[in-house]
Structure formats: structure tokens, C-alpha cells
Design a protein around this motif. Structure first.
Motif, PDB file in Angstrom:
ATOM      1  N   ASN A   1      41.305  41.920  44.792  1.00  0.00           N
ATOM      2  CA  ASN A   1      42.313  41.152  44.062  1.00  0.00           C
ATOM      3  C   ASN A   1      41.920  39.687  43.929  1.00  0.00           C
ATOM      4  O   ASN A   1      42.720  38.863  43.512  1.00  0.00           O
ATOM      5  CB  ASN A   1      43.671  41.251  44.752  1.00  0.00           C
ATOM      6  N   TYR A   2      40.700  39.359  44.319  1.00  0.00           N
ATOM      7  CA  TYR A   2      40.179  38.009  44.201  1.00  0.00           C
ATOM      8  C   TYR A   2      40.988  36.997  45.004  1.00  0.00           C
ATOM      9  O   TYR A   2      41.349  35.938  44.527  1.00  0.00           O
ATOM     10  CB  TYR A   2      40.069  37.588  42.738  1.00  0.00           C
ATOM     11  N   SER A   3      41.319  37.346  46.221  1.00  0.00           N
ATOM     12  CA  SER A   3      42.008  36.431  47.127  1.00  0.00           C
ATOM     13  C   SER A   3      40.971  35.623  47.883  1.00  0.00           C
ATOM     14  O   SER A   3      39.907  36.119  48.218  1.00  0.00           O
ATOM     15  CB  SER A   3      42.862  37.208  48.126  1.00  0.00           C
TER      16      SER A   3
ATOM     17  N   THR B   1      46.230  34.911  45.875  1.00  0.00           N
ATOM     18  CA  THR B   1      45.622  35.746  44.853  1.00  0.00           C
ATOM     19  C   THR B   1      45.469  34.933  43.582  1.00  0.00           C
ATOM     20  O   THR B   1      46.412  34.275  43.145  1.00  0.00           O
ATOM     21  CB  THR B   1      46.494  36.985  44.588  1.00  0.00           C
ATOM     22  N   TRP B   2      44.288  34.981  42.996  1.00  0.00           N
ATOM     23  CA  TRP B   2      43.942  34.140  41.861  1.00  0.00           C
ATOM     24  C   TRP B   2      43.454  34.994  40.699  1.00  0.00           C
ATOM     25  O   TRP B   2      42.760  35.978  40.895  1.00  0.00           O
ATOM     26  CB  TRP B   2      42.812  33.199  42.233  1.00  0.00           C
ATOM     27  N   TYR B   3      43.759  34.567  39.496  1.00  0.00           N
ATOM     28  CA  TYR B   3      43.005  35.039  38.348  1.00  0.00           C
ATOM     29  C   TYR B   3      41.678  34.306  38.418  1.00  0.00           C
ATOM     30  O   TYR B   3      41.566  33.256  39.041  1.00  0.00           O
ATOM     31  CB  TYR B   3      43.693  34.663  37.034  1.00  0.00           C
ATOM     32  N   HIS B   4      40.664  34.849  37.767  1.00  0.00           N
ATOM     33  CA  HIS B   4      39.389  34.145  37.794  1.00  0.00           C
ATOM     34  C   HIS B   4      38.712  34.198  36.434  1.00  0.00           C
ATOM     35  O   HIS B   4      39.004  35.072  35.623  1.00  0.00           O
ATOM     36  CB  HIS B   4      38.474  34.721  38.878  1.00  0.00           C
ATOM     37  N   SER B   5      37.870  33.254  36.191  1.00  0.00           N
ATOM     38  CA  SER B   5      37.038  33.090  34.995  1.00  0.00           C
ATOM     39  C   SER B   5      37.874  32.747  33.757  1.00  0.00           C
ATOM     40  O   SER B   5      39.093  32.615  33.821  1.00  0.00           O
ATOM     41  CB  SER B   5      36.181  34.330  34.742  1.00  0.00           C
TER      42      SER B   5
ATOM     43  N   TYR C   1      41.566  26.035  40.014  1.00  0.00           N
ATOM     44  CA  TYR C   1      40.798  25.593  41.174  1.00  0.00           C
ATOM     45  C   TYR C   1      39.311  25.879  40.951  1.00  0.00           C
ATOM     46  O   TYR C   1      38.917  27.030  40.793  1.00  0.00           O
ATOM     47  CB  TYR C   1      41.303  26.339  42.417  1.00  0.00           C
ATOM     48  N   PHE C   2      38.506  24.829  40.919  1.00  0.00           N
ATOM     49  CA  PHE C   2      37.056  24.964  40.805  1.00  0.00           C
ATOM     50  C   PHE C   2      36.462  24.946  42.205  1.00  0.00           C
ATOM     51  O   PHE C   2      36.722  24.022  42.967  1.00  0.00           O
ATOM     52  CB  PHE C   2      36.470  23.830  39.962  1.00  0.00           C
TER      53      PHE C   2
ATOM     54  N   TYR D   1      53.605  28.972  40.965  1.00  0.00           N
ATOM     55  CA  TYR D   1      52.422  28.660  40.168  1.00  0.00           C
ATOM     56  C   TYR D   1      51.715  29.923  39.704  1.00  0.00           C
ATOM     57  O   TYR D   1      51.811  30.980  40.327  1.00  0.00           O
ATOM     58  CB  TYR D   1      51.415  27.841  40.991  1.00  0.00           C
ATOM     59  N   VAL D   2      50.970  29.775  38.635  1.00  0.00           N
ATOM     60  CA  VAL D   2      49.981  30.763  38.230  1.00  0.00           C
ATOM     61  C   VAL D   2      48.639  30.183  38.654  1.00  0.00           C
ATOM     62  O   VAL D   2      48.305  29.054  38.287  1.00  0.00           O
ATOM     63  CB  VAL D   2      50.016  31.010  36.704  1.00  0.00           C
ATOM     64  N   LEU D   3      47.894  30.935  39.427  1.00  0.00           N
ATOM     65  CA  LEU D   3      46.668  30.434  40.041  1.00  0.00           C
ATOM     66  C   LEU D   3      45.437  31.017  39.350  1.00  0.00           C
ATOM     67  O   LEU D   3      45.337  32.232  39.170  1.00  0.00           O
ATOM     68  CB  LEU D   3      46.645  30.795  41.526  1.00  0.00           C
ATOM     69  N   VAL D   4      44.520  30.136  39.003  1.00  0.00           N
ATOM     70  CA  VAL D   4      43.281  30.549  38.345  1.00  0.00           C
ATOM     71  C   VAL D   4      42.128  29.858  39.070  1.00  0.00           C
ATOM     72  O   VAL D   4      42.136  28.639  39.212  1.00  0.00           O
ATOM     73  CB  VAL D   4      43.250  30.163  36.857  1.00  0.00           C
ATOM     74  N   ALA D   5      41.157  30.646  39.515  1.00  0.00           N
ATOM     75  CA  ALA D   5      39.992  30.092  40.206  1.00  0.00           C
ATOM     76  C   ALA D   5      38.766  30.201  39.319  1.00  0.00           C
ATOM     77  O   ALA D   5      38.561  31.200  38.642  1.00  0.00           O
ATOM     78  CB  ALA D   5      39.757  30.836  41.516  1.00  0.00           C
TER      79      ALA D   5
END
Length: 160
Positions: A36-38, A44-48, A69-70, A99-103
Motif C-alpha cells: 500500500n506504499y506506506s 499510506t501515500w499515493y505515489h508518482s 512529499y519528496f 489530507y490526501v498524501l502523495v509521495a
């Protein structure tokens, strides 16, 4: 002459072993923890870039801000930032709920880093659901510094 060659080979083996060991230790500390990309912060983050698109959709549906988050595998400050700052119970609770989290992996998502003017990790960008940048937080800040920012950005979005 043979002794000098042997010493050179041994030194090279030692350097390669140390580099390999350091890389593996870094991967252990920074690797995504599950499917889940934690991250280590337990978030837990969305990614790319595709994750950012999904994040914008979710943010619009739920009227939430986006935290992008970079990070990077080789970034030693990122590990401490993830555990101490993002893992802080107060910060983590707000990020999880509001929040909606994106890494973005700085080494993989270079186009996104260039788009947002990010050249080093850790780096946080707070945005609204339309992609307007609300706040930037460069560097590994502590939870005491980040908590008022996550609260202020959340409250700004809620008041709209």
C-alpha cells in the motif's frame, strides 16, 4: 609488487563491501513498507505522477488539501523525518484524517521534482485540490514546526 596489487584489491573489496552494506541499510530504512506504499511513519501515500492525479481527484471529492512529499532512498534525513516528524501522533492524526498524501521518489519522479522546483529531500508541498501551492516546507523539520502548518493549511481548505 605482488603485495601492492593484493593490498589494492583488498582495499577495493573493502570499499565495495562498505558501499553495498550502506546501500542495503539505507534501503532497509527507507523502503516502502508494504504493497500500500506506506512509509515508516505508518502513513499510506499515493505515489508518482499517476498518484498525484488520483490525489487531486480525491482531494476535490473530499475537500481536502494535498501534501506532496519528496523523498529519496539515499536521504538519511528522510528516515528521521518520517519516524519523528510524520510519525508524531498529532501530525500523523491530522495527515491521516484531513489530507490526501502523495509521495514522490526524487530519483524516480524527476519530472515532478522539476515541475515543482524541488532539488533535495525531504521536501513538502501543500496544495489545494486545484494544484495551487499553499505552502512549501524544505528540509527535515521537527513536529513542533510542522504541526502549526498542517493545521493552518487544513483549516484554510475547510473554510473555503
Amino acid at each position: 609488487m605482488k603485495t601492492k596489487k593484493l593490498q589494492t584489491i583488498l582495499v577495493l573489496i573493502l570499499i565495495i563491501s562498505m558501499a553495498y552494506g550502506s546501500y542495503n541499510i539505507a534501503l532497509k530504512d527507507f523502503r516502502l513498507t508494504d504493497k500500500n506504499y506506506s512509509y515508516l511513519g505508518g502513513l499510506t501515500w499515493y505515489h508518482s505522477a499517476a498518484g498525484l492525479d488520483k490525489g487531486f481527484q480525491k482531494a476535490q471529492q473530499e475537500n481536502k488539501p494535498i501534501l506532496m512529499y519528496f523523498w529519496a532512498v539515499w536521504c538519511q534525513y528522510c528516515a528521521k523525518f518520517q519516524t519523528d516528524t510524520l510519525g508524531n501522533p498529532q501530525v500523523k492524526k491530522i495527515l491521516e484524517n484531513d489530507y490526501v498524501l502523495v509521495a514522490m521518489d526524487l530519483d524516480v519522479d524527476r519530472d515532478m521534482a522539476n515541475t515543482y522546483g524541488v532539488s533535495y529531500p525531504p521536501y513538502l508541498i501543500f496544495m489545494d485540490a486545484k494544484g495551487n501551492v499553499l505552502q512549501r516546507v524544505p528540509g527535515a523539520v521537527d513536529a513542533g514546526y510542522l504541526l502549526p502548518i498542517v493545521t493552518q493549511v487544513r483549516d484554510t481548505i475547510r473554510s473555503k
